[in-house]
Scaffold this motif. Structure first.
Motif, PDB file in Angstrom:
ATOM      1  N   ARG A  29      -2.364 -13.852  24.386  1.00 25.52           N
ATOM      2  CA  ARG A  29      -1.792 -12.684  23.704  1.00 25.52           C
ATOM      3  C   ARG A  29      -2.091 -11.405  24.474  1.00 25.52           C
ATOM      4  O   ARG A  29      -1.280 -10.484  24.504  1.00 25.52           O
ATOM      5  CB  ARG A  29      -2.314 -12.603  22.263  1.00 25.52           C
ATOM      6  CG  ARG A  29      -1.523 -11.630  21.396  1.00 25.52           C
ATOM      7  CD  ARG A  29      -1.646 -11.968  19.928  1.00 25.52           C
ATOM      8  NE  ARG A  29      -1.097 -13.280  19.615  1.00 25.52           N
ATOM      9  CZ  ARG A  29       0.194 -13.508  19.379  1.00 25.52           C
ATOM     10  NH1 ARG A  29       1.073 -12.516  19.397  1.00 25.52           N
ATOM     11  NH2 ARG A  29       0.611 -14.723  19.119  1.00 25.52           N
ATOM     12  N   HIS A  32       0.466 -11.323  27.011  1.00 29.30           N
ATOM     13  CA  HIS A  32       1.740 -10.993  26.379  1.00 29.30           C
ATOM     14  C   HIS A  32       1.857  -9.491  26.159  1.00 29.30           C
ATOM     15  O   HIS A  32       2.907  -8.885  26.418  1.00 29.30           O
ATOM     16  CB  HIS A  32       1.871 -11.748  25.054  1.00 29.30           C
ATOM     17  CG  HIS A  32       3.085 -11.374  24.256  1.00 29.30           C
ATOM     18  ND1 HIS A  32       4.367 -11.671  24.658  1.00 29.30           N
ATOM     19  CD2 HIS A  32       3.206 -10.716  23.063  1.00 29.30           C
ATOM     20  CE1 HIS A  32       5.233 -11.216  23.768  1.00 29.30           C
ATOM     21  NE2 HIS A  32       4.552 -10.633  22.785  1.00 29.30           N
ATOM     22  N   PHE A 794      -5.433  -9.786  17.083  1.00 27.13           N
ATOM     23  CA  PHE A 794      -4.762 -10.968  17.637  1.00 27.13           C
ATOM     24  C   PHE A 794      -4.094 -11.790  16.529  1.00 27.13           C
ATOM     25  O   PHE A 794      -2.925 -12.144  16.622  1.00 27.13           O
ATOM     26  CB  PHE A 794      -5.772 -11.848  18.394  1.00 27.13           C
ATOM     27  CG  PHE A 794      -6.333 -11.221  19.624  1.00 27.13           C
ATOM     28  CD1 PHE A 794      -5.693 -11.336  20.846  1.00 27.13           C
ATOM     29  CD2 PHE A 794      -7.517 -10.505  19.574  1.00 27.13           C
ATOM     30  CE1 PHE A 794      -6.210 -10.757  21.999  1.00 27.13           C
ATOM     31  CE2 PHE A 794      -8.049  -9.922  20.708  1.00 27.13           C
ATOM     32  CZ  PHE A 794      -7.399 -10.039  21.928  1.00 27.13           C
ATOM     33  N   ASP A 797      -1.051 -10.226  14.733  1.00 27.94           N
ATOM     34  CA  ASP A 797       0.131 -10.202  15.601  1.00 27.94           C
ATOM     35  C   ASP A 797       0.757 -11.594  15.681  1.00 27.94           C
ATOM     36  O   ASP A 797       1.979 -11.747  15.684  1.00 27.94           O
ATOM     37  CB  ASP A 797      -0.252  -9.702  16.986  1.00 27.94           C
ATOM     38  CG  ASP A 797       0.961  -9.250  17.792  1.00 27.94           C
ATOM     39  OD1 ASP A 797       1.845  -8.586  17.222  1.00 27.94           O
ATOM     40  OD2 ASP A 797       1.026  -9.576  18.995  1.00 27.94           O
ATOM     41  N   GLU A 798      -0.114 -12.607  15.727  1.00 26.72           N
ATOM     42  CA  GLU A 798       0.358 -13.988  15.739  1.00 26.72           C
ATOM     43  C   GLU A 798       1.084 -14.309  14.433  1.00 26.72           C
ATOM     44  O   GLU A 798       2.201 -14.866  14.438  1.00 26.72           O
ATOM     45  CB  GLU A 798      -0.841 -14.919  15.929  1.00 26.72           C
ATOM     46  CG  GLU A 798      -0.505 -16.397  15.887  1.00 26.72           C
ATOM     47  CD  GLU A 798      -1.741 -17.277  15.796  1.00 26.72           C
ATOM     48  OE1 GLU A 798      -1.578 -18.508  15.840  1.00 26.72           O
ATOM     49  OE2 GLU A 798      -2.866 -16.731  15.656  1.00 26.72           O
ATOM     50  N   TYR A 809       4.969 -15.887  19.923  1.00 27.14           N
ATOM     51  CA  TYR A 809       5.077 -14.547  20.519  1.00 27.14           C
ATOM     52  C   TYR A 809       6.436 -13.947  20.199  1.00 27.14           C
ATOM     53  O   TYR A 809       7.447 -14.653  20.159  1.00 27.14           O
ATOM     54  CB  TYR A 809       4.910 -14.611  22.046  1.00 27.14           C
ATOM     55  CG  TYR A 809       3.571 -15.156  22.497  1.00 27.14           C
ATOM     56  CD1 TYR A 809       2.414 -14.412  22.340  1.00 27.14           C
ATOM     57  CD2 TYR A 809       3.481 -16.412  23.091  1.00 27.14           C
ATOM     58  CE1 TYR A 809       1.182 -14.903  22.752  1.00 27.14           C
ATOM     59  CE2 TYR A 809       2.261 -16.920  23.506  1.00 27.14           C
ATOM     60  CZ  TYR A 809       1.106 -16.169  23.334  1.00 27.14           C
ATOM     61  OH  TYR A 809      -0.104 -16.654  23.740  1.00 27.14           O
ATOM     62  N   SER A 813       5.982  -6.495  17.839  1.00 28.55           N
ATOM     63  CA  SER A 813       4.573  -6.675  17.493  1.00 28.55           C
ATOM     64  C   SER A 813       4.227  -6.029  16.150  1.00 28.55           C
ATOM     65  O   SER A 813       4.821  -5.021  15.749  1.00 28.55           O
ATOM     66  CB  SER A 813       3.695  -6.063  18.592  1.00 28.55           C
ATOM     67  OG  SER A 813       2.344  -6.035  18.205  1.00 28.55           O
TER      68      SER A 813
END
Length: 948
Positions: A29, A32, A794, A797-798, A809, A813
């Protein structure tokens, strides 16, 4: 057939993993976000919004990121992510403190290990490379923690343009006539042979040798002052630094304190009357001495006592700072070894005498006795461990004993300043240094006024920060800004053939222009004539070819204190001056907060910040500080913790603590935080898995049409949003953690999600109740994932990516989203009041069912039927209002209401089979009648689903 029924259920579906696997998956991430240029996208999305500027205090670039530094950077990241979601533009320019002792120390160790001899310029080049290496490593480590910043636009205090701005700040000091050169006592680190800033010392318990020393008063001198002369007479001083006795030039008395001439039998002594008893005890005298004469200190001014083993006078001087709290009331005065002593020396025309060299050893200056020359005042770390006094102390004790001048000695435990790097006691030592006057132009009063102004706006967080920085600013002596180091920004001072120093603001600015392109190695690689080529010198200066360059460097607190000028004033990365917030550890009231304040007040007349937030230190379960400079049993780097737990767990631990106090960490604490992390992750997973067939654009149910339970859940979510928003605004991150933990574990997991399972799994796809609950779940997920986004950067966002795209992804975001705002329609106090009553009854029902479970009469609560009787009229109204949904709410198969006279509702329970009901094999509810359907009998509700 059982499998067919199971297949007809709408069981949860999601690709959002149950197992987080943070250690392995978080780096992907980070990559990413880098590919996405997430920081740039966030700034672009808020380009036209008001700015919130959190100015980054630069960490030293001399090692791996410590867990304490990770704490600091994570807190800053929490603030920036929250403020961004609230709609602010949040430029965050990370910085690096590249000069100074810690870096030069490590590089010098490497050079010695390789047995190399380098020029100053070569040493500086190695320090530069060393610092640059760690900038790269720390950047990677900060990204791994989840810190989002303008890494491409970072500032470095070693960058030529930045060094030039440091010198321009220094030039403004010079221009105002604040900079002067003087021989004054400063904190001195013997191992590193350099002056130390106040922020570079730490106080530790230390056992010193306290001594009571007799300074003989010659008979002729005693006679002048009307003192008895029939017996030897001495003034007794007391000190805890025996090594300073060779530098004694006077004895200070308080003018208004009464002093006694006390008879010891064969001799007489002069001490403060109030301390005679304690002196007698220290000297182990058999009886209390008789007092021959009492007189105020003022009567003894200028009396000439004699040094105990050096042939010179030690005159009596008067000083108001003398106390009678301890000692003798007669203060040993060495102007070269103490601030009060220095000021008293100036007042009385005494030499600022310092017979100790840079290495801490007595100099052979023609005045120090030969048997003391070369003895060191240093107490090494090994000496401290062995409780062995410094050789200089032992040497002086021997001289005093041989001279018959040592009246008494004792061990004296007290708090004493130590060098923060070497861990050895510092000495106060007068050397020629550059100083900045803090009072000459009234800057101290301006700084204190700015502190008050910030306090009036509640800008000191916690509020006690005001008192801490006020005390530091009020008590600070003139700022010693010179250091005897190689790796730093040089003080642009020149020296003539007669060693006279030449300093001019215009010259400094002209040289700064050259350094802006050449770097400060230009100063070390060039002659004064080359440096000054093309620079117009003041008329009274010597010619450039007759000058040499000084080799002192500026205190690194000038470096970091200049970031407000080099970064904020220049608007680097979209920042602005003054900053909205400075956020560092509580030790920075003496450090960066203070140096930034002084630099800004002197240069611009105002503070560089609107608010200052401080955090405590990382401690273990025994409250032992886990610092970069402490010796601790395991690697205390951020990487070591993240490699074991993952960044989100570490961030969540930081968020869970009230950081205004010291922050404890151990495996048990992190284990508990890990459980909380799993609660949050499982909450997201439950919500996502029950939205697999929900399209908000098609299936959203208006709030007014939603089921009461769902509207209650939205009301609770609205309360959560409001309370969390207020907590974030107050920087009470631990409060946000507590609120969300309680919300997920109780409101959702134990109640709402538990009740919903029946309708979510067993009702038809488009059943109004099911779509109502999915609407609520979607809204709650949207709010909760955003509230936790600053902490679980993290994981949220996932989860957001899976919610929006079904993929791990996505380009949209969570950190690009706005902060959740609850619509007015979510708030429903009347409904919440109903449910408060129902929840009390639910707790009572659970107590009623528990004996049946224990006896094995029922398995799940769905096996039971409940009968309610009685209750107040108000309670009866509420029960009847929600009658249709009560079995679902209590998770039983059926529930009956019977009016009664009692104010309390009585609840009875029994197995549903006892009432002649049958269990549906699909939903497991017990119902009066089952309907045959495709070789199986199910309840009417399930039959309707199967028909559809």
């Amino acid at each position: 057939m059982a499998q067919d029924l199971k297949n007809s259920l709408l069981l949860p579906k999601t690709d959002f993993p149950m197992r987080a696997d943070l250690v392995k998956r978080e780096p992907g991430r980070v990559a990413h976000w880098d590919k996405l240029d997430l920081y740039g996208k966030i700034q672009a999305a808020r380009a036209n919004r008001p700015a919130f500027v959190l100015h980054d205090g630069p960490p030293f670039t001399n090692g791996d990121v410590h867990i304490g530094t990770a704490l600091n950077k994570s807190l800053k990241d929490f603030v920036n992510r929250y403020k961004s979601m609230r709609g602010f533009r949040t430029p965050y320019v990370p910085g690096w403190d590249c000069h100074g002792l810690p870096i030069e120390q490590k590089v010098s160790q490497e050079i010695r290990a390789q047995n190399l001899t380098l020029t100053t310029a070569e040493l500086r080049a190695k320090c530069d490379a060393f610092s640059e290496t760690w900038i790269g490593k720390q950047t990677t480590q900060f990204k791994r923690i989840g810190v989002l910043a303008d890494w491409a636009n970072e500032y470095k205090t070693k960058a030529p343009a930045f060094e030039a701005d440091i010198l321009r700040t220094f030039a403004s000091f010079v221009e105002q006539g604040l900079v002067y050169r003087s021989k004054k006592p400063v904190y001195w680190s013997i191992p590193f042979e350099t002056a130390l800033a106040e922020a570079e010392i730490e106080y530790k318990e230390h056992i010193s040798i306290a001594i009571w020393v007799k300074f003989v008063v010659p008979a002729a001198e005693a006679q002048k002052y009307g003192l008895p002369t029939d017996k030897p007479l001495s003034i007794v001083i007391w000190t805890t630094t025996p090594w300073t006795i060779p530098a004694n030039l006077a004895i200070a008395l308080h003018p208004e304190v009464d002093y006694a001439v006390a008879d010891l039998g064969t001799e007489r002594i002069i001490v403060a009357s109030a301390l005679l008893g304690s002196v007698a005890t220290a000297a182990k005298l058999e009886a209390q001495p008789s007092v021959v004469l009492t007189l105020p200190g003022a009567k003894l001014e200028k009396l000439q006592a004699r040094h105990p083993f050096i042939d010179r006078a030690s005159p009596v001087v008067l000083a108001d700072y003398v106390t009678i709290d301890s000692g003798t009331g007669c203060v040993h005065t060495a102007p070269g070894h103490g601030q009060d002593d220095y000021l008293t020396g100036l007042k009385n025309g005494l030499e600022v005498y310092c017979p100790v060299g840079d290495d801490g050893k007595y100099l052979d200056d023609g005045r120090i006795p030969a048997d003391l020359v070369g003895l060191t005042t240093l107490e090494s770390v090994e000496d401290l461990a062995a409780k062995k006094p410094a050789p200089a102390n032992l040497g002086v004790l021997k001289k005093l004993a041989d001279a018959g001048a040592l009246l008494a000695k004792a061990k004296y435990p007290h708090s004493y300043p130590h060098c923060w790097r070497s861990k050895t006691p510092i000495i106060f030592r007068a050397v020629d240094q550059w100083f900045v006057s803090l009072d000459k132009a009234g800057h101290r009063q301006v700084a204190l006024g700015e502190i008050t102004k910030i306090a009036q706006n509640q800008g000191w967080i916690p509020a006690w920060g005001e008192a801490r920085i006020r005390g530091a600013v009020e008590s600070r002596p003139d700022w010693c800004i010179s250091r005897q180091r190689s790796w730093g920004v040089p003080i642009i001072a020149f020296y003539g053939p007669d060693k006279k120093a030449w300093l001019d603001a215009g010259v400094i600015r002209a040289v700064a222009e050259k350094i802006a392109t050449e770097g400060t190695n230009f100063w070390y690689d060039s002659t004064a004539e080359q440096i000054l080529a093309g620079v117009k010198l003041p008329a009274d200066w010597p010619a450039a070819h007759a000058l040499t360059c000084g080799r002192d460097t500026l205190d690194v607190w000038i470096d970091s204190g200049s970031t407000q000028a080099a970064v904020l004033k220049r608007g680097q990365g979209g920042t602005s001056w003054p900053a909205d917030l400075y956020l560092e550890g509580s030790d920075q009231h003496r450090g960066w907060f203070q140096s930034s304040l002084w630099n800004s007040v002197i240069s611009w007349g105002a503070a560089p910040y609107k608010a200052v937030l401080t955090h405590g230190f990382i401690v273990d379960k025994n409250r032992q500080k886990i610092s970069k400079s402490s010796t601790y049993q395991k690697p205390q780097t951020a990487d070591a913790y993240i490699a074991q737990h993952g960044a989100d767990v570490i961030r969540l631990w930081i968020a869970s603590q009230d950081f205004r106090d010291d922050i404890p960490v151990d495996e048990e604490i992190l284990k508990n935080v890990g459980e909380a992390y799993r609660l949050f992750r499982n909450t997201f997973r439950f919500q996502l898995s029950n939205l697999f067939d929900f399209d908000a654009g098609k299936h959203t149910v208006p709030v007014a049409s939603m089921d009461a339970l769902d509207r209650w859940a939205l009301h609770q979510t609205a309360i959560l949003i409001g309370e969390c928003t207020r907590a974030y605004d107050a920087y009470e991150f631990h409060r946000v953690y507590q609120l969300c933990n309680q919300f997920c574990s109780v409101t959702l997991s134990a109640v709402y999600h538990d009740i919903l399972k029946d309708r979510l799994y067993t009702l038809g796809t488009d059943h109004p109740l099911r779509r109502s609950s999915q609407t609520a779940i979607s809204a709650i997920f949207d709010a909760l994932v955003k509230i936790l986004a600053p902490f679980l950067t993290f994981t949220t966002d996932e989860a957001w990516s899976f919610a929006r795209t079904g993929q791990e992804y996505s380009n949209d975001s969570i950190h690009l989203q706005d902060w959740p705002v609850a619509p007015e329609s979510w708030l429903n106090p009347a409904l919440a009041a109903d449910f408060d009553v129902l929840f009390k009854l639910r707790a009572k029902a659970t107590e009623t069912l528990e004996p049946l479970r224990q006896a094995g009469t029922i398995g799940k609560s769905l096996d039971a039927t409940l009968a309610f009787a009685g209750g107040t009229p108000e309670t009866q109204v509420i029960l009847n209002r929600h009658l249709a949904s009560l079995p679902e709410f209590f998770i039983v198969s059926s529930l009956s209401l019977t009016p009664g006279d009692g104010a309390e509702v009585s609840i009875t329970a029994r197995h549903a089979q006892e009432t002649g009901q049958s269990r549906c094999p699909r939903c497991w509810r017990w119902v009066p009648n089952l309907i045959a359907k495709s070789h199986v009998e199910v309840c009417p509700r399930c039959a309707e689903v199967l028909n559809s």
